[in-house]
Design a protein around this motif. Sequence first.
Motif, PDB file in Angstrom:
ATOM      1  N   LYS A 177       0.955  -1.041  -0.137  1.00  0.00           N
ATOM      2  CA  LYS A 177       0.031  -0.102  -0.051  1.00  0.00           C
ATOM      3  C   LYS A 177       0.940   1.578  -0.090  1.00  0.00           C
ATOM      4  O   LYS A 177       1.874   1.307   0.381  1.00  0.00           O
ATOM      5  CB  LYS A 177      -1.007   0.089   1.207  1.00  0.00           C
ATOM      6  CG  LYS A 177      -1.892   1.094   1.325  1.00  0.00           C
ATOM      7  CD  LYS A 177      -2.577   0.991   2.470  1.00  0.00           C
ATOM      8  CE  LYS A 177      -3.437   2.530   2.718  1.00  0.00           C
ATOM      9  NZ  LYS A 177      -4.132   2.685   3.931  1.00  0.00           N
ATOM     10  N   THR A 178       0.489   2.412  -0.774  1.00  0.00           N
ATOM     11  CA  THR A 178       1.085   3.650  -0.680  1.00  0.00           C
ATOM     12  C   THR A 178       0.016   4.653  -0.343  1.00  0.00           C
ATOM     13  O   THR A 178      -1.036   4.294  -0.490  1.00  0.00           O
ATOM     14  CB  THR A 178       1.530   3.888  -1.983  1.00  0.00           C
ATOM     15  OG1 THR A 178       0.645   4.120  -3.017  1.00  0.00           O
ATOM     16  CG2 THR A 178       2.535   2.944  -2.480  1.00  0.00           C
ATOM     17  N   TRP A 179       0.398   5.686   0.212  1.00  0.00           N
ATOM     18  CA  TRP A 179      -0.433   6.742   0.484  1.00  0.00           C
ATOM     19  C   TRP A 179       0.384   8.012   0.455  1.00  0.00           C
ATOM     20  O   TRP A 179       1.712   7.942   0.699  1.00  0.00           O
ATOM     21  CB  TRP A 179      -1.252   6.714   1.688  1.00  0.00           C
ATOM     22  CG  TRP A 179      -0.249   6.638   3.062  1.00  0.00           C
ATOM     23  CD1 TRP A 179      -0.114   7.603   3.916  1.00  0.00           C
ATOM     24  CD2 TRP A 179       0.356   5.621   3.615  1.00  0.00           C
ATOM     25  NE1 TRP A 179       0.614   7.464   4.983  1.00  0.00           N
ATOM     26  CE2 TRP A 179       1.083   5.973   4.665  1.00  0.00           C
ATOM     27  CE3 TRP A 179       0.520   4.108   3.205  1.00  0.00           C
ATOM     28  CZ2 TRP A 179       1.829   5.103   5.388  1.00  0.00           C
ATOM     29  CZ3 TRP A 179       1.377   3.370   3.864  1.00  0.00           C
ATOM     30  CH2 TRP A 179       2.018   3.682   5.177  1.00  0.00           C
ATOM     31  N   VAL A 180      -0.167   9.100   0.409  1.00  0.00           N
ATOM     32  CA  VAL A 180       0.612  10.740   0.354  1.00  0.00           C
ATOM     33  C   VAL A 180       0.297  11.400   1.657  1.00  0.00           C
ATOM     34  O   VAL A 180      -0.560  11.276   2.308  1.00  0.00           O
ATOM     35  CB  VAL A 180      -0.151  11.441  -0.737  1.00  0.00           C
ATOM     36  CG1 VAL A 180       0.439  12.799  -0.720  1.00  0.00           C
ATOM     37  CG2 VAL A 180       0.192  10.920  -2.264  1.00  0.00           C
ATOM     38  N   SER A 181       1.463  11.974   2.148  1.00  0.00           N
ATOM     39  CA  SER A 181       1.417  12.645   3.036  1.00  0.00           C
ATOM     40  C   SER A 181       2.355  13.863   2.817  1.00  0.00           C
ATOM     41  O   SER A 181       2.914  14.075   1.701  1.00  0.00           O
ATOM     42  CB  SER A 181       2.199  12.052   4.645  1.00  0.00           C
ATOM     43  OG  SER A 181       3.571  12.292   4.283  1.00  0.00           O
ATOM     44  N   GLN A 182       2.269  14.936   3.768  1.00  0.00           N
ATOM     45  CA  GLN A 182       2.918  16.211   3.696  1.00  0.00           C
ATOM     46  C   GLN A 182       4.019  16.312   4.741  1.00  0.00           C
ATOM     47  O   GLN A 182       4.405  17.535   4.858  1.00  0.00           O
ATOM     48  CB  GLN A 182       1.981  17.220   3.687  1.00  0.00           C
ATOM     49  CG  GLN A 182       1.025  17.552   2.273  1.00  0.00           C
ATOM     50  CD  GLN A 182       0.811  18.803   1.996  1.00  0.00           C
ATOM     51  OE1 GLN A 182       0.825  19.662   2.702  1.00  0.00           O
ATOM     52  NE2 GLN A 182       1.128  18.981   0.636  1.00  0.00           N
ATOM     53  N   GLY A 183       4.463  15.238   5.237  1.00  0.00           N
ATOM     54  CA  GLY A 183       5.752  15.464   6.183  1.00  0.00           C
ATOM     55  C   GLY A 183       5.313  15.500   7.512  1.00  0.00           C
ATOM     56  O   GLY A 183       4.231  14.904   7.965  1.00  0.00           O
ATOM     57  N   LEU A 184       6.346  15.797   8.501  1.00  0.00           N
ATOM     58  CA  LEU A 184       6.314  15.968   9.743  1.00  0.00           C
ATOM     59  C   LEU A 184       5.638  17.121  10.374  1.00  0.00           C
ATOM     60  O   LEU A 184       5.740  18.199   9.623  1.00  0.00           O
ATOM     61  CB  LEU A 184       7.839  15.678  10.112  1.00  0.00           C
ATOM     62  CG  LEU A 184       8.510  14.199   9.637  1.00  0.00           C
ATOM     63  CD1 LEU A 184       9.849  14.534  10.085  1.00  0.00           C
ATOM     64  CD2 LEU A 184       7.760  13.241  10.240  1.00  0.00           C
ATOM     65  N   ASN A 185       5.512  17.172  11.759  1.00  0.00           N
ATOM     66  CA  ASN A 185       5.241  18.421  12.292  1.00  0.00           C
ATOM     67  C   ASN A 185       6.454  19.209  12.460  1.00  0.00           C
ATOM     68  O   ASN A 185       7.317  18.914  12.953  1.00  0.00           O
ATOM     69  CB  ASN A 185       4.643  17.764  13.814  1.00  0.00           C
ATOM     70  CG  ASN A 185       4.112  19.238  14.502  1.00  0.00           C
ATOM     71  OD1 ASN A 185       3.647  20.145  13.965  1.00  0.00           O
ATOM     72  ND2 ASN A 185       4.381  19.024  16.153  1.00  0.00           N
ATOM     73  N   LEU A 186       6.321  20.569  11.864  1.00  0.00           N
ATOM     74  CA  LEU A 186       7.270  21.391  11.841  1.00  0.00           C
ATOM     75  C   LEU A 186       7.345  22.451  13.076  1.00  0.00           C
ATOM     76  O   LEU A 186       6.361  22.750  13.255  1.00  0.00           O
ATOM     77  CB  LEU A 186       7.523  22.240  10.582  1.00  0.00           C
ATOM     78  CG  LEU A 186       7.460  21.387   9.460  1.00  0.00           C
ATOM     79  CD1 LEU A 186       7.543  22.159   8.073  1.00  0.00           C
ATOM     80  CD2 LEU A 186       8.812  20.514   9.261  1.00  0.00           C
ATOM     81  N   VAL A 187       8.451  22.484  13.839  1.00  0.00           N
ATOM     82  CA  VAL A 187       8.612  23.100  15.030  1.00  0.00           C
ATOM     83  C   VAL A 187       9.685  24.154  14.837  1.00  0.00           C
ATOM     84  O   VAL A 187      11.050  23.437  14.853  1.00  0.00           O
ATOM     85  CB  VAL A 187       8.592  22.279  16.348  1.00  0.00           C
ATOM     86  CG1 VAL A 187       8.790  23.203  17.672  1.00  0.00           C
ATOM     87  CG2 VAL A 187       7.345  21.319  16.298  1.00  0.00           C
TER      88      VAL A 187
END
Length: 191
Positions: A177-187
């Motif tokens: 399975k693949t899915w799209v994300s927009q990365g990590l929580n930026l701090v």
Amino acid sequence: MADYSVPAFAHFIDHMRTLFVADPPEQTLWEGVRDLVKRLCDDEAMRAASRGWEAKKGREYILHQDSDHGFFVGALVREPHHRAGVHDHGSTWTIYGVLDGDERTHIYDRLDDGRRPGHAELKLSHEYEAPTGHVDMVAPYVVHCEWGMGERSVAITVRNSNPNTHDQTRFDLETGKTWVSQGLNLVPLTV
């Protein structure tokens, strides 16, 4: 000179800006960034500063977002024996330098043609140790993951843009399975 408390980081940002102003061909640009990150990862004061940064899964610190050239400098502080999921960085170049600790990098080949939405067939191409000072140049769409090999590791990332402004693909090795994300929580983090 850029206004940062760690002199090596201030020099790094100045050199990054100079490199981006020169506007070399893409491959040459990222090879130059890789060399600058290597020097930064060799700096003991930068390493000492990073030892005070909190480790947290799913977080990337924003060390610098350049308003003139768009490049992003982040830091990933890995918890003990961290295992990143298999992913790519989408259309962005990434330079990944291990500032402190030991990691192992896994690179995967995609065996399918990408036409089946939500699915990918991957095969481990190679893996290698990435100790303190090791720097990788990750081209767009390279499928990979990083594993922390000790109690803690810190990596410096440089990307051509903020990682949350473009899609990245995540991969499940067991199911395909693949899915799209927009990365990590930026701090934000002051250096």
